[in-house]
Design a protein around this motif. Structure first.
Motif, PDB file in Angstrom:
ATOM      1  N   ILE A   1      65.918  22.195  48.128  1.00  0.00           N
ATOM      2  CA  ILE A   1      66.537  20.889  48.381  1.00  0.00           C
ATOM      3  C   ILE A   1      68.049  20.967  48.164  1.00  0.00           C
ATOM      4  O   ILE A   1      68.829  20.453  48.977  1.00  0.00           O
ATOM      5  N   GLU A   2      68.479  21.641  47.099  1.00  0.00           N
ATOM      6  CA  GLU A   2      69.920  21.787  46.859  1.00  0.00           C
ATOM      7  C   GLU A   2      70.586  22.572  47.979  1.00  0.00           C
ATOM      8  O   GLU A   2      71.689  22.237  48.417  1.00  0.00           O
ATOM      9  N   PHE A   3      69.920  23.607  48.472  1.00  0.00           N
ATOM     10  CA  PHE A   3      70.484  24.381  49.582  1.00  0.00           C
ATOM     11  C   PHE A   3      70.602  23.519  50.830  1.00  0.00           C
ATOM     12  O   PHE A   3      71.608  23.560  51.529  1.00  0.00           O
ATOM     13  N   ALA A   4      69.562  22.738  51.126  1.00  0.00           N
ATOM     14  CA  ALA A   4      69.589  21.893  52.324  1.00  0.00           C
ATOM     15  C   ALA A   4      70.677  20.831  52.230  1.00  0.00           C
ATOM     16  O   ALA A   4      71.324  20.501  53.230  1.00  0.00           O
TER      17      ALA A   4
ATOM     18  N   LYS B   1      76.196  23.809  55.261  1.00  0.00           N
ATOM     19  CA  LYS B   1      77.143  23.379  56.283  1.00  0.00           C
ATOM     20  C   LYS B   1      76.996  24.312  57.480  1.00  0.00           C
ATOM     21  O   LYS B   1      76.765  25.506  57.305  1.00  0.00           O
ATOM     22  N   PRO B   2      77.142  23.793  58.672  1.00  0.00           N
ATOM     23  CA  PRO B   2      77.022  24.682  59.833  1.00  0.00           C
ATOM     24  C   PRO B   2      78.174  25.680  59.880  1.00  0.00           C
ATOM     25  O   PRO B   2      79.308  25.356  59.532  1.00  0.00           O
ATOM     26  N   VAL B   3      77.853  26.877  60.275  1.00  0.00           N
ATOM     27  CA  VAL B   3      78.860  27.920  60.382  1.00  0.00           C
ATOM     28  C   VAL B   3      79.502  27.811  61.762  1.00  0.00           C
ATOM     29  O   VAL B   3      78.809  27.828  62.780  1.00  0.00           O
ATOM     30  N   ARG B   4      80.816  27.688  61.764  1.00  0.00           N
ATOM     31  CA  ARG B   4      81.523  27.610  63.041  1.00  0.00           C
ATOM     32  C   ARG B   4      82.200  28.941  63.290  1.00  0.00           C
ATOM     33  O   ARG B   4      82.918  29.450  62.427  1.00  0.00           O
ATOM     34  N   ARG B   5      81.949  29.486  64.438  1.00  0.00           N
ATOM     35  CA  ARG B   5      82.527  30.769  64.802  1.00  0.00           C
ATOM     36  C   ARG B   5      83.784  30.533  65.621  1.00  0.00           C
ATOM     37  O   ARG B   5      83.783  29.727  66.550  1.00  0.00           O
ATOM     38  N   TYR B   6      84.816  31.239  65.270  1.00  0.00           N
ATOM     39  CA  TYR B   6      86.086  31.107  65.986  1.00  0.00           C
ATOM     40  C   TYR B   6      85.987  31.857  67.313  1.00  0.00           C
ATOM     41  O   TYR B   6      85.699  33.055  67.343  1.00  0.00           O
TER      42      TYR B   6
END
Length: 152
Positions: free
Chosen positions: A62-65, A69-74
């Protein structure tokens, strides 16, 4: 015996034994102390969830969820920069650089005492080649990723 005393450097192995003994004892005592502190903090952390119906694994999920955060790729938008980025992020480029790093490590370890002059010159030339290749890698990655400007 009168006017007698210990003989200097009579048994140096005894000194080595005591030095090793002190180092090992200090190492174990520090590890025991660190382990005690870690266990104490873990127990205090568990006391917070004493009346909770969830087990530790469920709480961690639950703490992880909640913190995920979504990983944004450059990905660059300019044509040439995109091509350089595509080249630099390709797995073949990464594997090639990794293999070159391994070969460079081996060549740096091939030096020995009283080596022939031609061998020294060969190793120096290989070192210069590897330095040039790694400098090019830096330039390519700098061109692909640019500097990230922090806005305040």
């Amino acid at each position: 015996m009168e006017n007698g005393g210990p003989i200097h450097n009579f048994r140096p192995i005894v000194a080595a034994y005591y030095i090793i003994y002190i180092i090992i004892i200090a190492f174990f005592m520090v590890n025991i102390f660190v382990g005690f502190v870690i266990v104490t903090f873990q127990n205090e952390g568990e006391q917070e969830y004493k009346n909770c119906d969830l087990d530790k694994n469920q709480r961690n999920c639950i703490e992880f969820a909640l913190k995920a955060k979504p990983v944004r790729r450059y990905i660059p938008k300019h044509g040439i920069q995109y091509k350089v980025w595509w080249f630099v992020t390709s797995s073949s480029f990464e594997y090639t650089i990794f293999i070159l790093i391994m070969i460079n490590t081996v060549t740096l370890a091939m030096k020995f005492y009283n080596q022939p002059l031609w061998y020294t010159e060969l190793l120096d030339a290989l070192n210069m080649i590897f330095t040039a290749v790694f400098a090019l890698e830096f330039v390519f990655k700098l061109a692909a990723f640019r500097f990230k400007v922090m806005k305040t």
